[in-house]
Design a protein around this motif. Structure first.
Motif, PDB file in Angstrom:
ATOM      1  N   TYR A 132      40.826  42.862  41.956  1.00 51.15           N
ATOM      2  CA  TYR A 132      40.938  42.169  43.480  1.00 51.15           C
ATOM      3  C   TYR A 132      42.196  41.176  43.217  1.00 51.15           C
ATOM      4  O   TYR A 132      42.273  40.527  42.488  1.00 51.15           O
ATOM      5  CB  TYR A 132      39.578  41.110  43.373  1.00 51.15           C
ATOM      6  N   GLU A 133      43.036  41.295  44.388  1.00 53.10           N
ATOM      7  CA  GLU A 133      44.183  40.571  44.327  1.00 53.10           C
ATOM      8  C   GLU A 133      44.237  39.326  45.442  1.00 53.10           C
ATOM      9  O   GLU A 133      43.702  39.565  46.564  1.00 53.10           O
ATOM     10  CB  GLU A 133      45.332  41.517  44.654  1.00 53.10           C
ATOM     11  N   GLY A 134      44.554  38.383  44.829  1.00 57.75           N
ATOM     12  CA  GLY A 134      44.810  37.038  45.604  1.00 57.75           C
ATOM     13  C   GLY A 134      45.152  35.931  44.829  1.00 57.75           C
ATOM     14  O   GLY A 134      45.477  36.238  43.480  1.00 57.75           O
ATOM     15  N   PRO A 135      45.351  34.705  45.062  1.00 55.27           N
ATOM     16  CA  PRO A 135      45.849  33.607  44.513  1.00 55.27           C
ATOM     17  C   PRO A 135      44.931  33.197  43.415  1.00 55.27           C
ATOM     18  O   PRO A 135      43.482  33.232  43.798  1.00 55.27           O
ATOM     19  CB  PRO A 135      45.857  32.292  45.413  1.00 55.27           C
ATOM     20  N   VAL A 136      45.341  32.546  42.455  1.00 52.35           N
ATOM     21  CA  VAL A 136      44.344  32.161  41.334  1.00 52.35           C
ATOM     22  C   VAL A 136      43.628  31.206  41.829  1.00 52.35           C
ATOM     23  O   VAL A 136      42.145  31.143  41.487  1.00 52.35           O
ATOM     24  CB  VAL A 136      45.315  31.536  40.165  1.00 52.35           C
ATOM     25  N   TYR A 137      43.843  30.275  42.734  1.00 53.97           N
ATOM     26  CA  TYR A 137      42.872  29.331  43.185  1.00 53.97           C
ATOM     27  C   TYR A 137      41.939  29.933  44.047  1.00 53.97           C
ATOM     28  O   TYR A 137      40.497  29.305  43.927  1.00 53.97           O
ATOM     29  CB  TYR A 137      43.400  28.281  44.172  1.00 53.97           C
ATOM     30  N   TRP A 138      42.121  30.989  44.794  1.00 50.43           N
ATOM     31  CA  TRP A 138      41.088  31.754  45.526  1.00 50.43           C
ATOM     32  C   TRP A 138      39.930  32.272  44.647  1.00 50.43           C
ATOM     33  O   TRP A 138      38.830  32.217  44.816  1.00 50.43           O
ATOM     34  CB  TRP A 138      41.741  32.817  46.358  1.00 50.43           C
ATOM     35  N   ALA A 139      40.556  32.991  43.383  1.00 46.47           N
ATOM     36  CA  ALA A 139      39.701  33.594  42.492  1.00 46.47           C
ATOM     37  C   ALA A 139      38.615  32.676  41.923  1.00 46.47           C
ATOM     38  O   ALA A 139      37.419  32.809  41.726  1.00 46.47           O
ATOM     39  CB  ALA A 139      40.629  34.226  41.421  1.00 46.47           C
ATOM     40  N   ALA A 140      39.437  31.538  41.476  1.00 44.96           N
ATOM     41  CA  ALA A 140      38.644  30.420  40.953  1.00 44.96           C
ATOM     42  C   ALA A 140      37.214  29.913  41.932  1.00 44.96           C
ATOM     43  O   ALA A 140      36.185  29.586  41.419  1.00 44.96           O
ATOM     44  CB  ALA A 140      39.278  29.318  40.752  1.00 44.96           C
TER      45      ALA A 140
END
Length: 172
Positions: A132-140
């Motif tokens: 799943y690709e996205g910004p680190v903040y989004w994953a958190a």
């Protein structure tokens, strides 16, 4: 988690709403509440009880554990085990005591690796668990949202079993 296009966030030049530590404290409050939901579950129903075809709560806890500690470690360093490999290692936990032990170890892992995520890193694009690709903040945020979602299923199960769940607002 489907692949989406994310707007670029300013690199913390504007007013900061949440610090990394405030986010972590908030998430750990949720983790404490989820731990109390695990504690409230009857041992004999943890891996067997289901409503409406949903997975048993024990399986949901394994999923949350798969994302939490290993996810934060991955966010900190960009090195990922596959989700399936991590989950496979955790499936051996088949008792409430084993889940609670893993939960506490996961909390320690989050506390160890979270401070290693720099403010710049939160803005970087990462392929989480190689999928799943996205910004680190989004994953958190997703890790926390996923936990809240599955804890809600746990609340439904507890109520279905005639057990009053812990107050949802008590996240100390």
């Amino acid at each position: 988690m489907e692949n989406k296009t994310f707007p670029q966030s300013p690199a913390v030049a504007e007013t900061t709403v949440l610090t990394s530590q405030i986010f972590l404290n908030h998430w750990q409050g949720h983790r404490g509440l989820t731990r109390r939901v695990i504690e409230a579950f009857p041992e004999d129903k943890l891996f067997t009880y289901s409503i409406g075809g949903m997975r048993p709560f024990g399986q949901l806890v394994i999923e949350m554990l798969t994302m939490a500690g290993p996810g934060v470690r991955g966010l900190a360093h960009g090195k990922w085990d596959s989700f399936e490999d991590v989950e496979k290692k955790l499936r051996g936990a088949t008792t409430k005591a084993a889940l609670l032990k893993l939960w506490d170890e996961s909390t320690d892992e989050i506390n160890e690796y979270w401070p290693q995520i720099t403010s710049e890193r939160f803005q970087e694009i990462e392929k989480v668990f190689g999928q799943y690709e996205g910004p680190v903040y989004w994953a958190a945020m997703y890790f926390m949202d996923n936990e809240i979602h599955h804890r809600g299923q746990g609340y439904v199960y507890l109520r279905g079993l005639g057990i009053e769940p812990p107050p949802f607002w008590d996240r100390h």
